[in-house]
Structure formats: C-alpha cells, structure tokens
Design a protein around this motif. Structure first.
Motif, PDB file in Angstrom:
ATOM      1  N   TYR A 229       0.673  -0.924  -0.268  1.00  0.00           N
ATOM      2  CA  TYR A 229       0.043   0.270  -0.162  1.00  0.00           C
ATOM      3  C   TYR A 229       0.767   1.653  -0.165  1.00  0.00           C
ATOM      4  CZ  TYR A 229      -3.195   3.025   1.867  1.00  0.00           C
ATOM      5  OH  TYR A 229      -4.141   4.994   1.264  1.00  0.00           O
ATOM      6  N   PHE A 230       1.881   0.759   1.239  1.00  0.00           N
ATOM      7  CA  PHE A 230       2.718   2.317   0.705  1.00  0.00           C
ATOM      8  C   PHE A 230       3.491   2.397   0.244  1.00  0.00           C
ATOM      9  CE2 PHE A 230       1.182   2.354   5.742  1.00  0.00           C
ATOM     10  CZ  PHE A 230       1.086   3.760   5.657  1.00  0.00           C
ATOM     11  N   LEU A 231       4.116   1.806  -1.100  1.00  0.00           N
ATOM     12  CA  LEU A 231       4.612   1.549  -1.537  1.00  0.00           C
ATOM     13  C   LEU A 231       3.967   1.996  -3.617  1.00  0.00           C
ATOM     14  CD1 LEU A 231       7.556  -1.386  -1.407  1.00  0.00           C
ATOM     15  CD2 LEU A 231       7.541   1.313  -0.883  1.00  0.00           C
ATOM     16  N   ARG A 232       3.483   1.931  -2.416  1.00  0.00           N
ATOM     17  CA  ARG A 232       2.147   2.321  -4.146  1.00  0.00           C
ATOM     18  C   ARG A 232       1.541   3.777  -4.231  1.00  0.00           C
ATOM     19  NH1 ARG A 232      -1.767  -0.982  -3.522  1.00  0.00           N
ATOM     20  NH2 ARG A 232      -3.521   0.337  -2.937  1.00  0.00           N
ATOM     21  N   HIS A 233       1.477   4.385  -3.369  1.00  0.00           N
ATOM     22  CA  HIS A 233       1.464   5.040  -2.812  1.00  0.00           C
ATOM     23  C   HIS A 233       2.822   6.773  -2.565  1.00  0.00           C
ATOM     24  CE1 HIS A 233      -2.935   5.953  -1.560  1.00  0.00           C
ATOM     25  NE2 HIS A 233      -3.042   4.822  -1.171  1.00  0.00           N
ATOM     26  N   LEU A 234       4.114   6.450  -2.231  1.00  0.00           N
ATOM     27  CA  LEU A 234       5.519   6.298  -2.642  1.00  0.00           C
ATOM     28  C   LEU A 234       5.581   7.093  -3.930  1.00  0.00           C
ATOM     29  CD1 LEU A 234       6.823   5.074   0.585  1.00  0.00           C
ATOM     30  CD2 LEU A 234       6.385   7.464   0.291  1.00  0.00           C
ATOM     31  N   GLU A 235       5.027   5.106  -4.942  1.00  0.00           N
ATOM     32  CA  GLU A 235       5.699   6.237  -5.955  1.00  0.00           C
ATOM     33  C   GLU A 235       4.387   6.699  -7.191  1.00  0.00           C
ATOM     34  OE1 GLU A 235       5.057   1.609  -7.232  1.00  0.00           O
ATOM     35  OE2 GLU A 235       6.663   0.853  -6.320  1.00  0.00           O
ATOM     36  N   ASP A 236       3.615   6.849  -6.612  1.00  0.00           N
ATOM     37  CA  ASP A 236       2.897   7.832  -8.185  1.00  0.00           C
ATOM     38  C   ASP A 236       2.995   8.946  -7.296  1.00  0.00           C
ATOM     39  OD1 ASP A 236       1.453   9.308  -5.349  1.00  0.00           O
ATOM     40  OD2 ASP A 236      -0.523   7.248  -5.805  1.00  0.00           O
ATOM     41  N   GLY A 237       3.941   9.518  -6.397  1.00  0.00           N
ATOM     42  CA  GLY A 237       4.153  11.181  -5.822  1.00  0.00           C
ATOM     43  C   GLY A 237       3.474  11.675  -5.636  1.00  0.00           C
ATOM     44  N   HIS A 238       2.228  11.321  -4.860  1.00  0.00           N
ATOM     45  CA  HIS A 238       1.070  12.233  -4.130  1.00  0.00           C
ATOM     46  C   HIS A 238       1.472  12.662  -3.320  1.00  0.00           C
ATOM     47  CE1 HIS A 238      -0.645   8.715  -2.498  1.00  0.00           C
ATOM     48  NE2 HIS A 238      -1.121  10.154  -1.740  1.00  0.00           N
ATOM     49  N   LEU A 239       3.008  12.357  -2.361  1.00  0.00           N
ATOM     50  CA  LEU A 239       2.990  12.090  -1.152  1.00  0.00           C
ATOM     51  C   LEU A 239       4.101  13.615  -0.845  1.00  0.00           C
ATOM     52  CD1 LEU A 239       3.092   9.135   0.711  1.00  0.00           C
ATOM     53  CD2 LEU A 239       1.653  10.506   1.384  1.00  0.00           C
ATOM     54  N   LYS A 240       5.447  13.470  -1.648  1.00  0.00           N
ATOM     55  CA  LYS A 240       6.065  14.356  -1.928  1.00  0.00           C
ATOM     56  C   LYS A 240       5.199  15.766  -1.792  1.00  0.00           C
ATOM     57  CE  LYS A 240       9.200  11.941  -5.228  1.00  0.00           C
ATOM     58  NZ  LYS A 240       9.170  11.243  -5.522  1.00  0.00           N
ATOM     59  N   GLY A 241       5.816  16.902  -1.227  1.00  0.00           N
ATOM     60  CA  GLY A 241       5.181  18.285  -0.582  1.00  0.00           C
ATOM     61  C   GLY A 241       4.301  18.071   0.145  1.00  0.00           C
ATOM     62  N   SER A 242       3.868  16.874   1.012  1.00  0.00           N
ATOM     63  CA  SER A 242       2.534  17.010   1.611  1.00  0.00           C
ATOM     64  C   SER A 242       2.964  17.150   2.779  1.00  0.00           C
ATOM     65  CB  SER A 242       2.054  16.157   1.074  1.00  0.00           C
ATOM     66  OG  SER A 242       2.870  14.725   2.314  1.00  0.00           O
ATOM     67  N   ASN A 243       1.715  17.766   3.711  1.00  0.00           N
ATOM     68  CA  ASN A 243       2.540  17.829   5.203  1.00  0.00           C
ATOM     69  C   ASN A 243       1.749  16.519   6.206  1.00  0.00           C
ATOM     70  OD1 ASN A 243       3.241  19.564   7.253  1.00  0.00           O
ATOM     71  ND2 ASN A 243       1.014  19.797   8.347  1.00  0.00           N
ATOM     72  N   THR A 244       2.602  16.050   5.731  1.00  0.00           N
ATOM     73  CA  THR A 244       1.939  14.359   6.291  1.00  0.00           C
ATOM     74  C   THR A 244       3.728  13.805   6.358  1.00  0.00           C
ATOM     75  OG1 THR A 244       3.332  13.206   4.113  1.00  0.00           O
ATOM     76  CG2 THR A 244       0.387  13.278   4.680  1.00  0.00           C
ATOM     77  N   VAL A 245       3.759  12.919   7.539  1.00  0.00           N
ATOM     78  CA  VAL A 245       5.573  12.816   8.340  1.00  0.00           C
ATOM     79  C   VAL A 245       6.018  11.996   7.123  1.00  0.00           C
ATOM     80  CG1 VAL A 245       6.266  10.133   9.428  1.00  0.00           C
ATOM     81  CG2 VAL A 245       4.058  11.874  10.434  1.00  0.00           C
ATOM     82  N   LEU A 246       5.310  11.144   6.266  1.00  0.00           N
ATOM     83  CA  LEU A 246       6.237  11.194   4.955  1.00  0.00           C
ATOM     84  C   LEU A 246       7.056  12.048   4.168  1.00  0.00           C
ATOM     85  CD1 LEU A 246       4.656   7.438   4.246  1.00  0.00           C
ATOM     86  CD2 LEU A 246       6.712   8.172   5.799  1.00  0.00           C
ATOM     87  N   GLY A 247       6.066  12.637   3.472  1.00  0.00           N
ATOM     88  CA  GLY A 247       5.510  14.084   2.920  1.00  0.00           C
ATOM     89  C   GLY A 247       7.017  15.024   3.546  1.00  0.00           C
TER      90      GLY A 247
END
Length: 437
Positions: A229-247
């Motif tokens: 689940y997380f690898l799929r979301h990391l690969e699609d790029g939408h977490l970059k620039g977000s105010n999430t932990v991973l962002g």
C-alpha cells in the motif's frame, strides 16, 4: 515437536523477507535458547512469572507485586528469560547499549534489521536522525488541529450514544485516524488500514509455538499488505510536498538518502509506537476515571493538572508493559551476572509500580509527578512518538473536562492478552454531559 517448530519458523522467516528485506527473523535461534534455558540460571531468583500467560498479561499487577517482594533479578527457566523489574535497574540497562542491546530485537524473537527500534550505536543515531524531522515542534503544531477535531468528534459520539463501548467509539478510532491523517491515508482506505494495522502490530507478541507461528504468519501478511500500500502511494508521488510524516521526511531528505523501503519502515514504526500504544493509554485513562471519580473531579476543578495527570496515566497503566533486550557481554546487576547472549525482559509495567521509586505505587494520583516513569521507555530508545501520544491524550482529557461531568462503567471491562501491549479491549461507558448553566 521441535522439528515442527523448526519448519514453521523457517516459514515465518520466508514470509518476513519481503517485508524486512534488510533483516532476518531468527526464530530458530529463539527456540534453541528455549531448549537450553533450564541450564541457564545463575544466581537470580527462579520464578514462574510468565508474561506470555494470557491471564497474567491481562491482569499483571499481582505478579509485579510478587516480583518486587523478591530479588533484583528473576529468571524464568521455561521461557529462558531474565527479568528486570526495578525502576533503577531497568533504566540502567536501557542506557547500557554496549552490553544490553536492541540490535538483536526487542521481542522474544531475535531480529536484525535496519530499523531505528532494533539498532544501537552509530547505526541507531543515523536512523533516528533521519526520522527526527517528522516530530519537530512545527510538525506537531501542524497536526494539533486534526487531533483536537478528532477528540471533539469522538466525545460527541460517546455523549450522543448514551452508553457504548469506548474502545470502538474512542480509543481505537482516534489514534488510528490521527496516524492515518499524518501518514496521508485517505478516509476511503481507513477500514483496510485498520485491519492491516491491527494484525501487523501483533508481530510483537510472537511465541515459538505452532499457534504462535500461525498468528505471526497472519501478522506478516498484513505487514506485507501495508508495504504494498505505502510503496504504491510513494511511487505515485502525491505524498511529496504534503504535510504528512512521509512528505516532511522526503522534503528533508534532499540527498535521496531515504529509500521508499525506509519510509515504509518509518510508517510501520509509527503504527506500533503511535497507534496501539495511544489506544491503550486512552483506554486506561477512561477506565481509571470511571473507577476513581474523585481523581476526575480533581482534574475538572484544576485543568492545569492535565499534562501531569497524563504522565501519571503513563506510569499507572503502562501502555507498553515490556520489551526485550539481548546481552552482548556479561551484565552485572547487584550480585547477579546475566550471561552473554541472554534474553532479558525489561518490565516497564513492573518498574512503573516499583515501591522503591513511587510511594503507594498501585494507587492512581492525578496530582502525582512521576517524572522517572518508563511509559515511553528511556535512554537512546526513548519513544520518538511520545509528544504525539501526549498531544492526543491531553486533547481527549481537555474535551472531557469541558463537556463531561462523570464517566461511568456500565459493565466489566476486558483487557488485552498481548504480553507487551496492554489496554482495554471492551470498555462499556457512559459519558454524562455537563449541565449547561
């Protein structure tokens, strides 16, 4: 029987490899330690105290009292486990990472992995530094409104229900939804996320038995689903620039030092350190105030005590009851030498009720200042998510004090039988809304 366990633990190792690619779960070594455990006792007080016993795990405090009446070091030959239970001894061992290490795992099963929770020394410092940007004051302040809103929503629901299971209405959904929001999990995925989270956190409770291996296999499948689940979301790029932990971690990792796998490990760490433990903290807090209305009244009359009261809840209920360490050198505690290569149970729950450290330790006092408690561990492995858990517990208690005059039990509570993570699994309560003057 041993051959069956050996084959089963090989299966566990095979299942784990896609989840923790940098590590190895050495369950076979744990079983070998179990077999030679009867010859391992040297100088400690022999005990039949067994944290894996479901009844003891659910209600451990009488066992802790018995440990405190005995010597400084106990040994359980059945589990091939040394036990430290006094506050000063546990704190000293947690500091001494040269001789008492996390680098072979913090559960009954030895585990080697490139994870902050199971590393020491320079490797631990490097990994902790990578994670630290996710827990800055700025990050926490950015999530405060989310947590305050969730606390208000959960208390609304319990008041409106006029009696329900607080575990299902408050203590499970609040931390889970907070972690989901902080990790960037959308509401539409919450149901799957909860199921995977609940199952994967049971990894900490592994026992080297056929049933234990089956349960661990289910946990590993859940962890593998979370990883996909997380690898799929990391690969699609939408977490970059977000105010999430991973962002936030991606933003700080300008050199590209954090891989997607490492970010996934951080997400798993958050689930274990910031989800189940906070659920247990909230459940223990609600149960305590239902049983001790005088202490709740003290907080209502003096809300400035809220931060201090949360520290007392961490001591009194100990959401994390214990974790393990392994000795990589002989380790002396008083007159007892724990040999190299031993499994050592760090009993946070017992240490938090040490009569040598806390006056009347089995009594909850909302105005106590238990500064030395081990609710979040101690030393180099002090929990990174502690400020987040405190924020959630304080938000709930503030909301209760503002809106609820009394918390009442409507039936018996039941408690988890997980040997390390303890909290109510069923908590029937009524929140009595304050009269509007």
């Amino acid at each position: 029987m041993v051959n069956l366990l050996g084959r089963a633990t090989d299966s566990v190792t095979a299942l784990l490899s896609p989840v923790i690619t940098a590590g190895q779960l050495n369950a076979a070594a744990a079983i070998r330690t179990h077999r030679r455990g009867y010859g391992g006792w040297t100088g400690a007080v022999n005990t039949d105290y067994d944290p894996l016993n479901p009844s003891t795990a659910a209600h451990p405090h009488a066992a802790y009292d018995a440990l405190h009446r005995g010597g400084r070091v106990h040994y359980n030959p059945k589990r091939a486990t040394w036990i430290l239970h006094r506050l000063d001894d546990v704190r000293a061992a947690l500091r001494d990472t040269d001789r008492v290490t996390s680098s072979q795992g913090v559960t009954r099963v030895r585990m080697v992995a490139d994870l902050v929770v199971v590393t020491d020394d320079d490797q631990h410092s490097r990994l902790r530094k990578q994670v630290q940007p996710a827990f800055t004051k700025g990050a926490l302040d950015g999530w405060r409104s989310i947590i305050d809103g969730l606390a208000a929503e959960m208390i609304d629901g319990m008041i409106a229900a006029n009696g329900d299971d607080a575990v299902q209405r408050v203590t499970v959904p609040l931390p889970l939804r907070a972690i989901a929001a902080i990790l960037g999990v959308p509401d539409s995925d919450i149901a799957d996320f909860r199921r995977w989270s609940d199952d994967s956190t049971q990894l900490i409770n592994f026992t080297p038995t056929p049933r234990g291996v089956v349960n661990t296999a289910r946990s590993l499948r859940a962890a593998a689903a979370l990883r996909r689940y997380f690898l799929r979301h990391l690969e699609d790029g939408h977490l970059k620039g977000s105010n999430t932990v991973l962002g936030r971690l991606l933003a700080y990792s300008t050199s590209g030092a954090l891989t997607d796998n490492q970010l996934f490990y951080i997400a798993i760490l958050l689930l274990i350190a910031g989800n189940e433990t906070t659920t247990n903290l909230l459940g223990g807090m609600l149960h305590t105030y239902a049983r001790h209305p005088d202490q709740y009244d003290m907080i209502r009359s003096n809300p400035e005590l809220i931060p201090q009261a949360i520290e007392e809840h961490l001591r009194y209920t100990s959401p994390i009851q214990n974790l393990y360490r392994y000795t990589r050198a002989d380790y002396q505690v008083g007159e007892v030498t724990i040999p190299t290569g031993s499994r050592v149970l760090m009993s946070f729950g017992a240490a938090n009720r040490d009569p040598l450290a806390f006056d009347d330790p089995n009594t909850f006092r909302a105005d106590r200042n238990p500064r030395s408690h081990l609710g979040f561990g101690y030393g180099p492995h002090l929990c990174l998510g502690a400020p987040l858990a405190r924020m959630e517990a304080q938000a709930v208690l503030r909301e209760l004090v503002d809106r609820v005059s009394r918390i009442s039990l409507t039936g018996p509570a039941t408690w988890s039988t997980n040997s390390s993570l303890r909290g109510p699994t069923h908590l029937p309560l009524v929140f009595h809304e304050k009269a509007i003057s």
